[in-house]
Design an enzyme around this catalytic site. Structure first.
Site, PDB file in Angstrom:
ATOM      1  N   ASN A 177       0.860  -1.187   0.000  1.00 48.06           N
ATOM      2  CA  ASN A 177       0.000   0.000   0.000  1.00 48.06           C
ATOM      3  C   ASN A 177       0.898   1.240   0.000  1.00 48.06           C
ATOM      4  OD1 ASN A 177      -1.402   2.281   1.083  1.00 48.06           O
ATOM      5  ND2 ASN A 177      -3.069   0.931   1.689  1.00 48.06           N
ATOM      6  N   HIS A 216       1.008   6.285   1.734  1.00 45.77           N
ATOM      7  CA  HIS A 216       1.769   7.254   2.524  1.00 45.77           C
ATOM      8  C   HIS A 216       2.973   7.846   1.790  1.00 45.77           C
ATOM      9  CE1 HIS A 216      -1.088   6.948   5.580  1.00 45.77           C
ATOM     10  NE2 HIS A 216      -0.927   5.647   5.692  1.00 45.77           N
ATOM     11  N   ARG A 235       4.122  18.862   0.896  1.00 42.06           N
ATOM     12  CA  ARG A 235       4.701  20.031   0.255  1.00 42.06           C
ATOM     13  C   ARG A 235       3.991  20.441  -1.030  1.00 42.06           C
ATOM     14  NH1 ARG A 235       9.741  21.707   2.389  1.00 42.06           N
ATOM     15  NH2 ARG A 235       9.345  21.468   4.609  1.00 42.06           N
ATOM     16  N   HIS A 279      -5.573   3.738  -1.700  1.00 39.86           N
ATOM     17  CA  HIS A 279      -6.901   4.120  -1.194  1.00 39.86           C
ATOM     18  C   HIS A 279      -7.202   5.540  -1.642  1.00 39.86           C
ATOM     19  CE1 HIS A 279      -9.593   4.418   2.704  1.00 39.86           C
ATOM     20  NE2 HIS A 279     -10.256   4.732   1.600  1.00 39.86           N
ATOM     21  N   ARG A 290      -9.314   8.274  -0.941  1.00 44.26           N
ATOM     22  CA  ARG A 290     -10.269   8.680   0.094  1.00 44.26           C
ATOM     23  C   ARG A 290     -11.135   9.820  -0.400  1.00 44.26           C
ATOM     24  NH1 ARG A 290      -8.713   6.575   5.457  1.00 44.26           N
ATOM     25  NH2 ARG A 290     -10.445   7.807   6.191  1.00 44.26           N
ATOM     26  N   ARG A 348      -6.879  12.883   0.918  1.00 41.59           N
ATOM     27  CA  ARG A 348      -5.775  13.319   1.800  1.00 41.59           C
ATOM     28  C   ARG A 348      -4.424  12.747   1.362  1.00 41.59           C
ATOM     29  NH1 ARG A 348      -7.358  10.201   7.341  1.00 41.59           N
ATOM     30  NH2 ARG A 348      -9.330  11.222   6.876  1.00 41.59           N
ATOM     31  N   HIS A 349      -4.436  11.616   0.658  1.00 43.25           N
ATOM     32  CA  HIS A 349      -3.149  11.134   0.123  1.00 43.25           C
ATOM     33  C   HIS A 349      -3.256  10.888  -1.388  1.00 43.25           C
ATOM     34  CE1 HIS A 349      -5.131   7.456   1.436  1.00 43.25           C
ATOM     35  NE2 HIS A 349      -4.758   7.578   2.699  1.00 43.25           N
ATOM     36  N   GLU A 377      -8.615   0.694  -2.937  1.00 46.33           N
ATOM     37  CA  GLU A 377      -9.465   0.724  -1.751  1.00 46.33           C
ATOM     38  C   GLU A 377     -10.428   1.887  -1.900  1.00 46.33           C
ATOM     39  OE1 GLU A 377      -7.103   0.973   1.745  1.00 46.33           O
ATOM     40  OE2 GLU A 377      -6.152  -0.951   1.408  1.00 46.33           O
ATOM     41  N   THR A 425      -6.994   6.672  10.093  1.00 46.93           N
ATOM     42  CA  THR A 425      -6.843   5.617   9.100  1.00 46.93           C
ATOM     43  C   THR A 425      -8.113   4.793   9.165  1.00 46.93           C
ATOM     44  OG1 THR A 425      -5.481   3.715   8.419  1.00 46.93           O
ATOM     45  CG2 THR A 425      -5.640   4.139  10.772  1.00 46.93           C
ATOM     46  N   THR A 426      -8.211   3.740   8.349  1.00 45.68           N
ATOM     47  CA  THR A 426      -9.427   2.925   8.364  1.00 45.68           C
ATOM     48  C   THR A 426      -9.524   2.232   9.711  1.00 45.68           C
ATOM     49  OG1 THR A 426      -8.973   2.534   6.029  1.00 45.68           O
ATOM     50  CG2 THR A 426     -10.728   1.237   7.020  1.00 45.68           C
ATOM     51  N   GLU A 442     -11.053  -9.247   2.989  1.00 43.84           N
ATOM     52  CA  GLU A 442      -9.790  -8.894   3.634  1.00 43.84           C
ATOM     53  C   GLU A 442     -10.083  -8.733   5.117  1.00 43.84           C
ATOM     54  OE1 GLU A 442      -7.216  -6.003   1.804  1.00 43.84           O
ATOM     55  OE2 GLU A 442      -6.425  -5.390   3.756  1.00 43.84           O
ATOM     56  N   HIS A 447      -3.602  -4.434   7.784  1.00 42.32           N
ATOM     57  CA  HIS A 447      -3.697  -3.266   8.665  1.00 42.32           C
ATOM     58  C   HIS A 447      -2.814  -3.437   9.889  1.00 42.32           C
ATOM     59  CE1 HIS A 447      -5.177   0.414  10.438  1.00 42.32           C
ATOM     60  NE2 HIS A 447      -5.776   0.648   9.291  1.00 42.32           N
ATOM     61  N   GLY A 448      -1.879  -2.506  10.039  1.00 44.24           N
ATOM     62  CA  GLY A 448      -1.041  -2.494  11.231  1.00 44.24           C
ATOM     63  C   GLY A 448       0.033  -3.567  11.263  1.00 44.24           C
ATOM     64  N   HIS A 452       1.747   1.334   5.883  1.00 47.77           N
ATOM     65  CA  HIS A 452       2.380   2.347   6.716  1.00 47.77           C
ATOM     66  C   HIS A 452       3.753   1.930   7.225  1.00 47.77           C
ATOM     67  CE1 HIS A 452       3.060   4.608  10.486  1.00 47.77           C
ATOM     68  NE2 HIS A 452       2.608   5.607   9.768  1.00 47.77           N
TER      69      HIS A 452
HETATM   70  N1  PXP Z   1      -5.858  -3.012   4.143  1.00 51.57           N
HETATM   71  C1  PXP Z   1      -6.803  -2.041   4.197  1.00 51.57           C
HETATM   72  C2  PXP Z   1      -8.178  -2.367   3.742  1.00 51.57           C
HETATM   73  C3  PXP Z   1      -6.476  -0.734   4.617  1.00 51.57           C
HETATM   74  O1  PXP Z   1      -7.426   0.206   4.663  1.00 51.57           O
HETATM   75  C4  PXP Z   1      -5.146  -0.456   4.981  1.00 51.57           C
HETATM   76  C5  PXP Z   1      -4.767   0.934   5.388  1.00 51.57           C
HETATM   77  O2  PXP Z   1      -4.973   1.793   4.352  1.00 51.57           O
HETATM   78  C6  PXP Z   1      -4.207  -1.489   4.895  1.00 51.57           C
HETATM   79  C7  PXP Z   1      -4.590  -2.764   4.499  1.00 51.57           C
HETATM   80  C8  PXP Z   1      -2.764  -1.266   5.220  1.00 51.57           C
HETATM   81  O3  PXP Z   1      -2.630  -0.915   6.561  1.00 51.57           O
HETATM   82  P1  PXP Z   1      -1.231  -0.364   7.067  1.00 51.57           P
HETATM   83  O4  PXP Z   1      -0.985   0.914   6.334  1.00 51.57           O
HETATM   84  O5  PXP Z   1      -1.449  -0.192   8.526  1.00 51.57           O
HETATM   85  O6  PXP Z   1      -0.203  -1.403   6.747  1.00 51.57           O
END
Ligand code: PXP
Length: 248
Positions: free
Chosen positions: A10, A13, A21, A46, A48, A52-53, A73, A103-104, A154, A194-195, A217
């Protein structure tokens, strides 16, 4: 049977840093190419509602210019459906979205919003886009995804990751394992994300039913110190080691 475990990177970021900037550096497209060169199996972005990104232009360029499959996403809104149908990414992962969230935060309430999701899932599927639903590892959400005809779920690994930070993630890991098995029994392909970090990816990667992890992230943060190539290589190595360990 323990099969291959794909890594979707992903790159949201990278766009977060660029937008700080307002110029065009660092470029998400370049990051996508670098991730591909480092062995990623897919790119996730993603778009959004508040942009924002990622921007609309980023998504267009990613679809047009990368060789890897793009997983878009998106929230279940008419605007995002229109963008997905116009850009035709390989896959679309429907996520919940609240403007104020960082974040989500939670999974999609597929069970509670079946009627609203049905036409969105159908129209994406009819356009040849592989639909996944980002859900909590709960039986009712898995069964709702199956009822909606989504081929993929997912599983949200955020609670597992946070429990690990607090010291004990075993119960959350068990929920992921049970959910992955149940979703597989329902005929769904199962992804998770995620995370996830170097420290917590192993036990998740060892779940044989998982086909793909989506990680953002941590990898982009780690790339600041080691470069994206090395950051992705180490994540892949940890995923593979956990898979091999689980299979032996
Ligand atoms: N999967 C989904 C559906 C997400 O929304 C995100 C965060 O955008 C991720 C995976 C990745 O999460 P992370 O950035 O914490 O690795």
């Amino acid at each position: 049977m323990t099969g291959l475990l794909r890594l979707g990177v992903n790159i949201d970021h990278v766009a977060t840093i660029r937008n700080a900037r307002g110029g065009d550096h660092p470029c998400p497209l370049r990051a996508a190419h670098a991730a591909a060169a480092a062995g990623a199996d897919g790119i996730t972005a993603h778009l959004r509602e508040d942009r924002r990104h990622m921007t609309d232009a980023d998504i267009l360029r990613l679809v047009a210019e990368i060789s890897l499959p793009l997983n878009l996403e998106m929230a279940a809104t008419a605007e995002m459906l229109g963008i997905a149908l116009a850009t035709k990414p390989h896959a679309a992962c429907i996520v919940p979205e609240r403007r104020a969230e960082r974040t989500t935060e939670g999974g999609l309430d597929a069970a509670g919003t079946l009627a609203g999701l049905k036409p969105i899932v159908s129209r994406l599927a009819d356009a040849g886009i592989r639909v996944s639903l980002f859900i909590a590892p709960e039986v009712r959400q898995i069964e709702a995804a199956a009822a909606l005809g989504a081929p993929v779920v997912e599983l949200h690994t955020g609670p597992y990751a946070h429990a690990g930070e607090a010291g004990d993630s075993r119960a959350e890991l068990q929920r992921l394992l049970d959910a992955a098995r149940h979703a597989t029994a329902c005929g769904l392909e199962v992804h998770a994300g995620h995370g996830l970090t170097y420290a917590n990816v192993g036990p998740v990667a060892a779940i044989a039913e998982l086909a793909e992890l989506n990680i953002g992230h941590f990898l982009i943060g780690e790339a600041v110190f080691r470069g994206l190539d090395a950051a992705i290589h180490e994540m892949r190595a940890r995923m593979s080691a956990a898979r091999l360990g689980a299979a032996s």
